[in-house]
Design an enzyme around this catalytic site. Structure first.
Site, PDB file in Angstrom:
ATOM      1  N   ASP A 154       0.861  -1.185   0.000  1.00 57.79           N
ATOM      2  CA  ASP A 154       0.000   0.000   0.000  1.00 57.79           C
ATOM      3  C   ASP A 154       0.895   1.231   0.000  1.00 57.79           C
ATOM      4  OD1 ASP A 154      -2.355   1.451  -0.059  1.00 57.79           O
ATOM      5  OD2 ASP A 154      -3.090   0.729   1.864  1.00 57.79           O
ATOM      6  N   ASP A 155       0.311   2.368  -0.334  1.00 57.39           N
ATOM      7  CA  ASP A 155       1.083   3.605  -0.347  1.00 57.39           C
ATOM      8  C   ASP A 155       1.347   4.102   1.065  1.00 57.39           C
ATOM      9  OD1 ASP A 155      -1.587   4.302   0.122  1.00 57.39           O
ATOM     10  OD2 ASP A 155      -1.608   5.964  -1.300  1.00 57.39           O
TER      11      ASP A 155
ATOM     12  N   ASP B 105      -2.109   4.495   7.775  1.00 52.97           N
ATOM     13  CA  ASP B 105      -2.482   5.642   8.592  1.00 52.97           C
ATOM     14  C   ASP B 105      -2.889   5.166   9.985  1.00 52.97           C
ATOM     15  OD1 ASP B 105      -3.753   7.871   9.777  1.00 52.97           O
ATOM     16  OD2 ASP B 105      -4.400   8.643   7.859  1.00 52.97           O
TER      17      ASP B 105
END
Length: 167
Positions: free
Chosen positions: A101-102, A105
């Site tokens: 994933d980028d 969070d």
């Protein structure tokens, strides 16, 4: 600077490409990867770069949406789960699979995917403190109150300075 405002961290294509390649370099020595599962949509671009660098041809997606108002993350909805054929590699628990994933969070999305592939290796380009324990490998940590502007989310616009110059 207003403490209530998130910090802006704009990432341009060149920087993102360098960071995604750095992620591939870290992952190259950590195992023999049979497949990549990218978490859409943010994981698509780094997964393509990692797959190219590591010579991985089997690329799968898991599509998860979290409904939010850009301040509060809502409930997670799995739109498309991981293909059972990919889950079945190496014993059906995700061993030998990279999940890309980028950004991590809060870690909620990663935790949902980890339920599907508990022994997969989870890697992100960027990590925030709340989600960091959910990933195995990442490149850059940013503070929880930082908003990352990815290149696919931006146009060419003026960026205001962090502090106001009243000169």
């Amino acid at each position: 600077m207003d403490q209530g405002q998130p910090k802006a961290f704009p990432v341009h294509w060149e920087q993102f490409h360098r960071d995604a390649r750095a992620l591939a370099w870290r992952l190259a020595s950590q195992g023999e990867w049979k497949a990549i599962v990218c978490i859409t949509r943010g994981g698509l671009v780094p997964a393509a770069i990692v797959a190219r660098e590591l010579g991985i041809r089997m690329i799968e997606t898991v599509c998860i949406a979290s409904y939010h108002d850009y301040e509060n993350q809502g409930s997670l909805k799995v739109i498309k789960p991981v293909d059972p054929e990919v889950i079945g590699l190496d014993g059906g628990d995700g061993a030998g699979v990279l999940v890309i994933d980028d950004l991590v969070d809060t870690g909620r999305t990663t935790a949902a995917v980890r339920e599907m592939l508990p022994k997969a290796h989870y890697a992100t380009v960027y990590a925030k403190p709340k989600g960091r324990p959910q990933v195995d490998t990442f490149i850059t940590e940013v503070s929880q109150d930082t908003w990352i502007y990815f290149p696919w989310d931006m146009g060419l616009t003026f960026q205001p300075p962090l502090t106001k110059d009243d000169a």
